[in-house]
Design a protein around this motif. Sequence first.
Motif, PDB file in Angstrom:
ATOM      1  N   ASN A 100      -2.563   1.203  -4.291  1.00  0.00           N
ATOM      2  CA  ASN A 100      -1.557   2.177  -3.870  1.00  0.00           C
ATOM      3  C   ASN A 100      -1.532   3.323  -4.872  1.00  0.00           C
ATOM      4  O   ASN A 100      -2.310   3.338  -5.838  1.00  0.00           O
ATOM      5  CB  ASN A 100      -0.184   1.515  -3.730  1.00  0.00           C
ATOM      6  N   SER A 155       0.817  -1.221   0.000  1.00  0.00           N
ATOM      7  CA  SER A 155       0.000   0.000   0.000  1.00  0.00           C
ATOM      8  C   SER A 155       0.845   1.264   0.000  1.00  0.00           C
ATOM      9  O   SER A 155       0.320   2.356  -0.246  1.00  0.00           O
ATOM     10  CB  SER A 155      -0.934  -0.003   1.219  1.00  0.00           C
ATOM     11  N   ARG A 156       2.150   1.126   0.240  1.00  0.00           N
ATOM     12  CA  ARG A 156       3.006   2.298   0.457  1.00  0.00           C
ATOM     13  C   ARG A 156       4.060   2.512  -0.615  1.00  0.00           C
ATOM     14  O   ARG A 156       4.695   3.563  -0.639  1.00  0.00           O
ATOM     15  CB  ARG A 156       3.673   2.181   1.834  1.00  0.00           C
TER      16      ARG A 156
END
Length: 573
Positions: free
Chosen positions: A312, A287-288
């Motif tokens: 993301n 997600s980052r």
Amino acid sequence: MNRREFLQVLAIASAAGMAFPTRDAQAAQAAARLYDVPRFGNVHLLHFTDCHAQLLPVHFREPSVNLGIGDYAGKPPHLVGQALLKHYRIAPGSAEAHAFTYLDFTEAARRYGKVGGFAHLATLVKQLKASRPGALLLDGGDTWQGSATALWTRGQDMVDAALALGVDAMTPHWEMTLGAERVREVVDRDFKGKVAFLAQNVKTKDFEDPVFEAYTLREMNGVPVAIIGQAFPYTPIANPGYLVPDWTFGIQEENLQRIIDEARAKGAQAVVLLSHNGMDVDVKLASRVRGLDAILGGHTHDGVPAPVRVRNAGGTTLVTNAGSNGKFLGVLDFDVRGGKVADFRYRLLPVFADYLPADPAMDVLIRKVRAPYEQKLGEVLAVNKELLYRRGNFNGTFDQLILDGLMDVQGAEIAFSPGFRWGTTLLPGEGITMEKLMDQTAITYPYTTVTQMSGETIKTVLEDVADNLFNPDPYYQQGGDMVRVGGLQYTIDPAAPMGKRITEMRLKGKPIEAGKTYKVAGWAPVAEEARHNGGPPIWDLMAGWLRQRKEVAAAPLNLPSVKGMGGNPGMAA
């Protein structure tokens, strides 16, 4: 042999009962259908992880407790039993139901037989590679540790097996417990020019130079593909730091993003992270960071039938985890068009040893490396009266047996045993051989300990391990399960704040007193001084204890009282 011919051979041999030691022809035919995986797209990746040096087929029971906390509650991989079957629409009683759950384990194991084994895995790998030109075989790590022969050969048996299997790239974790010098020896001698040993997050302590290659860029069917390696971030904490004294680890998110961008700048049209983070960490990481098409994950031993799609800033990343013990082979096919991934197909295939013929060359290699040790491995220490397994958040019957032995031999009131997730399963009536004992204990720091601990210290230990397992932020989780506890009873609230999860500690019905001292037995200390003042290896202690008994059964599982988890699909009712 093409795919159709391969499947015909499996079906005919299974039905005839000639080529394989099948227990049930109908079950054999159903299992054979699992391997009908048509080719798709133009980029093909095969993935196994956490085999823990199991060259032969084994039984391995999946957990009945795999709790997710906070945002991860009730989501893969934190589904067990019926909840997992329902989520993935897997038929109860099927071969896949046995592979992915603990349900009716003993009966199903006797029906479907053992799983894994490098000779059977090799057959499947060769067939899939034959139908997928240029396919890469990726090893997610925890390969050189977990068996007696791997320990005694310093991982050489597994290095040779990986080369014979055709591994193209790998990333490490327990490999590091053989020591930095040994790892470098394998990478520079055995793997040179053959296997890319990848770890973007391992650097030198002095100048922060990369220790290993961060990634490899390969062309497959005209498509440039980048494979980036992510070693276990917490190696010097979860395992003895003195074994890798000059290297640092960590998640290294910023460096990973830089590597992804570099690979894309060099033309990579598909970028994959070969990870040993653990699945919850991989989900957060996905997600980052931007630019990863998939994370092929390991470490937490979760057999997850379908990828989790994580959004993301750059799009979507697929996150997978391919189980353990050679039990599964992941097959990820990408269709890359216009310079990017347009579509995909994924299957996590159980490796049923009874329904995949052994590859002759790999079979010869395995027999050769085991030959010097067969007599020692085959010694029957005692006969097992019940199902012995390890995997689960709080305890397992084989762990309980180790706790019982520790307390008995060491004359201790309490025993701690590490929450290791590796270790094979024995069915009722099987002999506990030296090999099966080593499957639970084969590490390079096996020393037993006896420690005088205050009640306050005991609580601190339990709280620290609980936070490692149940911290709602995956970046603070270091893998493994809860320390196994003998003698002591306690209550745990996994969702409580750090330092307040453990309550109601009792010994023989009496409350544990913070200022009182208790005799605690244990093993596998990570402190360096244990190399000099630790007790005998755990396998010697347990082998002596087992030899005194003709038959053994662990005491009833010493499980904590768990609060606040009613209805959680990661815990069997």
